[in-house]
Design a protein around this motif. Structure first.
Motif, mmCIF file in Angstrom:
data_model
loop_
_atom_site.group_PDB
_atom_site.id
_atom_site.type_symbol
_atom_site.label_atom_id
_atom_site.label_comp_id
_atom_site.label_asym_id
_atom_site.label_seq_id
_atom_site.Cartn_x
_atom_site.Cartn_y
_atom_site.Cartn_z
ATOM 1 N N GLY A 95 0.958 -1.324 -0.097
ATOM 2 C CA GLY A 95 -0.346 -0.079 0.063
ATOM 3 C C GLY A 95 0.655 0.937 -0.575
ATOM 4 N N ASP A 96 2.269 1.119 1.092
ATOM 5 C CA ASP A 96 2.611 2.673 1.195
ATOM 6 C C ASP A 96 3.137 2.695 -0.380
ATOM 7 O OD1 ASP A 96 4.183 4.750 2.239
ATOM 8 O OD2 ASP A 96 6.149 3.103 2.081
ATOM 9 N N PHE A 97 3.945 1.417 -0.842
ATOM 10 C CA PHE A 97 4.780 1.902 -2.603
ATOM 11 C C PHE A 97 3.487 2.194 -3.788
ATOM 12 C CE2 PHE A 97 5.059 -0.610 -6.618
ATOM 13 C CZ PHE A 97 6.216 0.091 -7.131
ATOM 14 N N LEU A 98 2.612 1.909 -3.686
ATOM 15 C CA LEU A 98 1.369 2.436 -4.645
ATOM 16 C C LEU A 98 1.063 3.799 -4.889
ATOM 17 C CD1 LEU A 98 -0.884 -1.005 -4.345
ATOM 18 C CD2 LEU A 98 0.600 -0.495 -6.495
ATOM 19 N N VAL B 279 -5.830 -3.703 5.761
ATOM 20 C CA VAL B 279 -4.876 -3.015 6.079
ATOM 21 C C VAL B 279 -3.807 -2.444 4.531
ATOM 22 C CG1 VAL B 279 -2.226 -4.007 5.858
ATOM 23 C CG2 VAL B 279 -3.619 -5.268 7.782
ATOM 24 N N LEU B 280 -3.939 -3.144 3.329
ATOM 25 C CA LEU B 280 -3.460 -2.469 1.880
ATOM 26 C C LEU B 280 -4.132 -1.318 1.838
ATOM 27 C CD1 LEU B 280 -2.124 -2.833 -0.555
ATOM 28 C CD2 LEU B 280 -4.342 -4.557 -1.066
ATOM 29 N N LEU B 281 -5.516 -1.309 2.425
ATOM 30 C CA LEU B 281 -5.781 0.279 2.312
ATOM 31 C C LEU B 281 -5.141 1.382 3.256
ATOM 32 C CD1 LEU B 281 -9.926 -0.357 1.596
ATOM 33 C CD2 LEU B 281 -8.126 0.660 -0.032
ATOM 34 N N VAL B 282 -5.182 1.208 4.658
ATOM 35 C CA VAL B 282 -4.325 1.676 5.551
ATOM 36 C C VAL B 282 -2.903 2.531 5.270
ATOM 37 C CG1 VAL B 282 -2.838 1.455 7.875
ATOM 38 C CG2 VAL B 282 -5.630 0.962 7.254
ATOM 39 N N GLY B 283 -2.242 1.321 4.741
ATOM 40 C CA GLY B 283 -0.777 1.292 3.502
ATOM 41 C C GLY B 283 -1.078 2.429 2.971
ATOM 42 N N LEU B 284 -1.882 2.142 1.819
ATOM 43 C CA LEU B 284 -2.121 3.063 1.053
ATOM 44 C C LEU B 284 -2.380 4.738 1.574
ATOM 45 C CD1 LEU B 284 -2.755 3.213 -2.194
ATOM 46 C CD2 LEU B 284 -4.488 3.217 -1.823
ATOM 47 N N SER B 285 -3.814 4.374 2.234
ATOM 48 C CA SER B 285 -4.165 6.026 3.530
ATOM 49 C C SER B 285 -2.416 6.548 3.981
ATOM 50 C CB SER B 285 -5.498 5.906 4.068
ATOM 51 O OG SER B 285 -6.132 5.089 3.108
ATOM 52 N N LEU C 23 0.786 7.444 20.993
ATOM 53 C CA LEU C 23 0.747 6.262 19.137
ATOM 54 C C LEU C 23 -0.689 6.920 18.819
ATOM 55 C CD1 LEU C 23 2.150 2.885 19.553
ATOM 56 C CD2 LEU C 23 3.132 4.887 18.890
ATOM 57 N N PRO C 24 -1.523 6.971 17.504
ATOM 58 C CA PRO C 24 -2.411 7.616 16.831
ATOM 59 C C PRO C 24 -3.150 5.994 17.134
ATOM 60 C CG PRO C 24 -0.435 7.769 14.929
ATOM 61 C CD PRO C 24 0.271 6.926 16.204
ATOM 62 N N LYS C 25 -4.323 6.314 17.886
ATOM 63 C CA LYS C 25 -5.964 5.784 18.018
ATOM 64 C C LYS C 25 -5.491 3.988 17.199
ATOM 65 C CE LYS C 25 -8.493 8.561 20.539
ATOM 66 N NZ LYS C 25 -9.841 9.232 21.594
ATOM 67 N N TRP C 26 -5.734 4.521 15.967
ATOM 68 C CA TRP C 26 -5.812 3.168 14.794
ATOM 69 C C TRP C 26 -4.483 2.263 14.618
ATOM 70 C CZ3 TRP C 26 -2.680 3.224 11.755
ATOM 71 C CH2 TRP C 26 -0.745 3.691 11.322
ATOM 72 N N MET C 27 -3.968 2.244 15.179
ATOM 73 C CA MET C 27 -2.860 1.315 15.698
ATOM 74 C C MET C 27 -2.803 0.393 16.581
ATOM 75 S SD MET C 27 1.462 2.875 15.341
ATOM 76 C CE MET C 27 1.503 4.075 13.820
ATOM 77 N N SER C 28 -3.684 0.656 17.704
ATOM 78 C CA SER C 28 -4.857 -0.203 18.328
ATOM 79 C C SER C 28 -4.938 -1.452 17.373
ATOM 80 C CB SER C 28 -5.641 0.610 20.276
ATOM 81 O OG SER C 28 -6.011 1.264 18.493
ATOM 82 N N THR C 29 -5.315 -1.297 16.492
ATOM 83 C CA THR C 29 -6.203 -2.042 15.517
ATOM 84 C C THR C 29 -5.687 -2.904 14.980
ATOM 85 O OG1 THR C 29 -7.637 -0.443 14.477
ATOM 86 C CG2 THR C 29 -8.596 -0.558 16.413
ATOM 87 N N MET C 30 -4.596 -2.398 14.505
ATOM 88 C CA MET C 30 -3.882 -3.278 13.503
ATOM 89 C C MET C 30 -3.484 -4.884 13.023
ATOM 90 S SD MET C 30 -2.470 -0.442 11.689
ATOM 91 C CE MET C 30 -1.591 -0.868 11.108
ATOM 92 N N ASP C 31 -3.720 -5.702 14.779
ATOM 93 C CA ASP C 31 -3.691 -6.510 14.446
ATOM 94 C C ASP C 31 -5.083 -6.932 14.234
ATOM 95 O OD1 ASP C 31 -4.562 -5.618 17.096
ATOM 96 O OD2 ASP C 31 -3.444 -7.260 18.033
ATOM 97 N N THR C 32 -5.819 -6.411 13.992
ATOM 98 C CA THR C 32 -7.772 -7.317 14.178
ATOM 99 C C THR C 32 -7.589 -6.379 12.842
ATOM 100 O OG1 THR C 32 -8.674 -5.274 14.837
ATOM 101 C CG2 THR C 32 -7.585 -7.507 16.800
ATOM 102 N N MET C 33 -7.327 -6.346 11.801
ATOM 103 C CA MET C 33 -7.497 -5.923 10.600
ATOM 104 C C MET C 33 -7.474 -6.870 9.338
ATOM 105 S SD MET C 33 -5.714 -2.223 10.057
ATOM 106 C CE MET C 33 -6.263 -0.221 11.101
ATOM 107 N N SER C 34 -8.437 -7.009 8.569
ATOM 108 C CA SER C 34 -8.149 -7.617 7.102
ATOM 109 C C SER C 34 -7.021 -7.432 6.489
ATOM 110 C CB SER C 34 -9.581 -7.852 6.689
ATOM 111 O OG SER C 34 -9.974 -6.396 6.225
ATOM 112 N N THR C 35 -6.897 -8.343 5.267
ATOM 113 C CA THR C 35 -6.025 -8.112 4.895
ATOM 114 C C THR C 35 -6.478 -6.665 3.816
ATOM 115 O OG1 THR C 35 -5.627 -10.338 4.429
ATOM 116 C CG2 THR C 35 -4.258 -9.497 2.929
ATOM 117 N N GLY C 36 -7.589 -6.524 3.633
ATOM 118 C CA GLY C 36 -7.971 -5.572 2.626
ATOM 119 C C GLY C 36 -8.143 -4.352 3.288
#
Length: 226
Positions: free
Chosen positions: A45-48, A122-128, A107-120
Motif C-alpha cells: 500500500g505504501d509503495f502504491l 491493511v492494504l487500504l491503511v498502507g495506501l492511505s 501512538l495514533p488510535k488507529w494503531m491499536s486495531t492493526m492486529d485485527t484488521m483484514s488484509t484488504g
C-alpha cells in the motif's frame, strides 16, 4: 541517462523510507498473527501511494515548463527551493512540538486495531498513510521535478519513479522480512525496533527534514541564480 535519474531518486527514496510511525505500524502487523504477509500487504500500500504520487507529479511536470532540453528550468529549480524551505519549516515544527523530556509519546488510535484488521483493510491503511504522510508529497514533487529536469525520456523517468517508490517502502517492508527470515529472533528485534522509533520519532524526523531541506536548497541555489 538512467544513472543520472537514479542519482536524483536515491536521497528522496531513502528519505521516504525513514518514517518512524509507519515503521511502528509495520512492526505491529509483523508481530501479529500472519505477521509477515500482513506487513508485506501494508508495504505494498505504501509503495502504491508513493508510485501514484510520483507518477502524477511526473506527468504534470512533463506538460509544464519544469524541464527543458537545454537544462533545468527556473520554474523547476524554484519549486525545489520552495520545497527545501518547507522541509526546514517541518524540521522546526517537529522539533518545537517534540514530547517533553520523560513524557511517553502517544501512538495514533488507529494503531491499536492493526492486529485485527483484514488484509484488504491493511492494504487500504498502507495506501492511505502513504498519501497522508507529511513528507511523501513534497518528496514526490521534488523527485519528479528533478527527474524531468534531467531530460530523460518517459520510460526512464517512469522507471526512476518506480525505484523511488520501491526505496521509499523499504522501511515498512523491513519488519515483514525480519519476521519471515529470522522468526526465532523476530519478536525481540521487532519489539526493540518499535520502542526505539517511538522514543526517538521527533529527533529522527527533525534531522531527516533538516537534511532534506538543506539538500534541496543547496541544489537550487546555483541553477537559480547563475
Amino acid at each position: 541517462m538512467f544513472w543520472t535519474v537514479l542519482g536524483e531518486v536515491l536521497t528522496p527514496g531513502f528519505g521516504a523510507a525513514l518514517s518512524p510511525m509507519m515503521i511502528v505500524a509495520a512492526v505491529l502487523l509483523a508481530t501479529s498473527p500472519g505477521g509477515a504477509r500482513r506487513s508485506f500487504t501494508y508495504a505494498l500500500g505504501d509503495f502504491l501511494a508513493l508510485a501514484i504520487l510520483g507518477l502524477v507529479v511526473l506527468f504534470v511536470s512533463h506538460g509544464t515548463n519544469v524541464g527543458v532540453e537545454s537544462g533545468p528550468s527556473k520554474v523547476g529549480t524554484a519549486i525545489r527551493l520552495v520545497l527545501g524551505v518547507a522541509f526546514l519549516v517541518f524540521a522546526w515544527s517537529t522539533f518545537k512540538h517534540r514530547p517533553k523530556k520523560g513524557a511517553q509519546p502517544e501512538l495514533p488510535k488507529w494503531m491499536s486495531t492493526m492486529d485485527t484488521m483484514s488484509t484488504g483493510r491493511v492494504l487500504l491503511v498502507g495506501l492511505s498513510m502513504g498519501f497522508l504522510n507529511a513528507k511523501n508529497l513534497p518528496l514526490a514533487i521534488a523527485v519528479a521535478t528533478s527527474v524531468v529536469q534531467t531530460g530523460a525520456g518517459t520510460t526512464v523517468s517512469v522507471i526512476g519513479i518506480m525505484v523511488f517508490a520501491a526505496l521509499g517502502s523499504l522501511g515498512v517492508l523491513a519488519p515483514g522480512l525480519v519476521r519471515q527470515f529470522i522468526p526465532e529472533d523476530a519478536e525481540r528485534v521487532l519489539n526493540a525496533t518499535r520502542e526505539f522509533f517511538i522514543e526517538h520519532n521527533a529527533v529522527i524526523m527533525t534531522v531527516l527534514f533538516l537534511i532534506l531541506g538543506v539538500n534541496a536548497i543547496g541544489k537550487s541555489l546555483g541553477p537559480l541564480f547563475n
